[in-house]
Scaffold this motif. Structure first.
Motif, PDB file in Angstrom:
ATOM      1  N   GLN A  46       0.965  -1.157  -0.212  1.00 36.68           N
ATOM      2  CA  GLN A  46      -0.022   0.129   0.173  1.00 36.68           C
ATOM      3  C   GLN A  46       0.881   1.255   0.007  1.00 36.68           C
ATOM      4  OE1 GLN A  46      -2.931  -0.173   3.047  1.00 36.68           O
ATOM      5  NE2 GLN A  46      -3.379  -2.323   2.747  1.00 36.68           N
ATOM      6  N   ASP A  47       1.905   1.148   0.885  1.00 28.65           N
ATOM      7  CA  ASP A  47       2.867   2.481   0.963  1.00 28.65           C
ATOM      8  C   ASP A  47       3.476   2.823  -0.473  1.00 28.65           C
ATOM      9  OD1 ASP A  47       2.422   3.136   3.471  1.00 28.65           O
ATOM     10  OD2 ASP A  47       3.875   1.767   4.279  1.00 28.65           O
ATOM     11  N   LEU A  48       4.109   1.485  -1.030  1.00 25.22           N
ATOM     12  CA  LEU A  48       4.814   1.651  -2.520  1.00 25.22           C
ATOM     13  C   LEU A  48       3.689   2.040  -3.718  1.00 25.22           C
ATOM     14  CD1 LEU A  48       6.783  -1.715  -2.238  1.00 25.22           C
ATOM     15  CD2 LEU A  48       7.544   0.607  -2.087  1.00 25.22           C
ATOM     16  N   ASP A  49       2.608   1.451  -3.492  1.00 27.45           N
ATOM     17  CA  ASP A  49       1.296   2.104  -4.508  1.00 27.45           C
ATOM     18  C   ASP A  49       1.084   3.502  -4.393  1.00 27.45           C
ATOM     19  OD1 ASP A  49       1.191  -0.384  -5.290  1.00 27.45           O
ATOM     20  OD2 ASP A  49      -0.633  -0.886  -4.251  1.00 27.45           O
ATOM     21  N   LEU A 186       8.824   1.324 -12.365  1.00 29.78           N
ATOM     22  CA  LEU A 186       7.570   1.433 -11.653  1.00 29.78           C
ATOM     23  C   LEU A 186       6.630   1.844 -12.821  1.00 29.78           C
ATOM     24  CD1 LEU A 186       7.069   4.731 -11.349  1.00 29.78           C
ATOM     25  CD2 LEU A 186       8.522   4.523  -9.249  1.00 29.78           C
ATOM     26  N   LEU A 187       6.943   1.796 -13.911  1.00 27.74           N
ATOM     27  CA  LEU A 187       6.270   2.263 -14.909  1.00 27.74           C
ATOM     28  C   LEU A 187       5.279   1.278 -15.601  1.00 27.74           C
ATOM     29  CD1 LEU A 187       8.204   4.831 -16.876  1.00 27.74           C
ATOM     30  CD2 LEU A 187       6.579   5.335 -15.311  1.00 27.74           C
ATOM     31  N   LYS A 188       5.511  -0.038 -15.284  1.00 35.52           N
ATOM     32  CA  LYS A 188       4.880  -1.219 -15.801  1.00 35.52           C
ATOM     33  C   LYS A 188       3.502  -1.176 -15.098  1.00 35.52           C
ATOM     34  CE  LYS A 188       8.679  -4.127 -17.246  1.00 35.52           C
ATOM     35  NZ  LYS A 188       9.388  -5.655 -16.937  1.00 35.52           N
ATOM     36  N   ARG A 189       2.526  -1.838 -15.607  1.00 33.38           N
ATOM     37  CA  ARG A 189       1.145  -2.105 -15.140  1.00 33.38           C
ATOM     38  C   ARG A 189       1.360  -2.840 -13.688  1.00 33.38           C
ATOM     39  NH1 ARG A 189      -3.601  -1.584 -17.334  1.00 33.38           N
ATOM     40  NH2 ARG A 189      -2.617  -1.657 -19.493  1.00 33.38           N
TER      41      ARG A 189
END
Length: 208
Positions: A46-49, A186-189
């Motif tokens: 959740q933090d990473l998102d 981090l740009l991948k889906r």
């Protein structure tokens, strides 16, 4: 007269010629980025998102500076990985100088973030603005890693432009050699930020 060279102007070829630095493709040399990595918890995800969301919102209004990359991305990542806790401590904008024997040259630069444990440089982090190619930052990070006074322990590095990440490992015993991880983004889906944190946690847990 001694010639001073700025670290950001150094290339892979310069490091090979001046210090005998060689890249190794042996998987056994740098297992820390892929072998038996710790799990990421749901709360950490959740933090990473949220970190990803903040970064993508800011990148819509370029340019994104190095300082913003450090503030929005690096700081929370290092916190989640445990590098703000004992036995580590951190320094920012650390000046270094390194010279090759009999070359009459000094390479000078400033490390963006340096994580230290008992004078052992665990992680040298070079952050760049979002439009910067990581491959251009790798030689600069390697310069800083070569400046580590420790001869018998490896140094780990991370270069990032905010959206992409490459981990490095350098050992100076006998002939200096290094290896790179795969490039994470981090740009991948399916964001690879989870894997980045897992590698960072692996380093902090195994080296603390």
């Amino acid at each position: 007269m001694v010639q001073v060279i700025q670290a950001h102007n150094v290339s892979h070829a310069d490091l090979e010629a001046r210090f005998g630095l060689q890249q190794t493709e042996s998987e056994d040399f740098f297992t820390e980025w892929f072998d038996t990595l710790p799990e990421i918890t749901d709360l950490e995800k959740q933090d990473l998102d949220k970190i990803k969301l903040h970064f993508l919102r800011l990148v819509k209004r370029p340019p994104l500076s190095e300082e913003t990359v450090k503030l929005v991305l690096l700081s929370p990542l290092l916190n989640l990985a445990g590098f703000y806790d004992e036995p580590f401590y951190m320094r920012g904008e650390e000046s270094i100088e390194i010279s090759a024997e009999d070359e009459g040259e000094i390479i000078r630069g400033r490390i963006d973030v340096l994580v230290i444990q008992e004078q052992f440089w665990l992680l040298v982090i070079e952050s760049k603005r979002s439009s910067f190619s990581l491959l251009e930052a790798v030689p600069q990070a390697l310069v800083y890693m070569l400046a580590n006074p420790s001869q018998d322990k490896p140094t780990f590095g991370l270069v990032t432009n905010g959206s992409d990440f490459i981990f490095l490992k350098l050992a100076k015993e006998n002939q200096p050699k290094y290896a790179m991880s795969d490039q994470f983004t981090l740009l991948k889906r399916e964001s690879e930020l989870y894997q980045v944190l897992s590698v960072l946690k692996n380093l902090s847990q195994s080296l603390s």
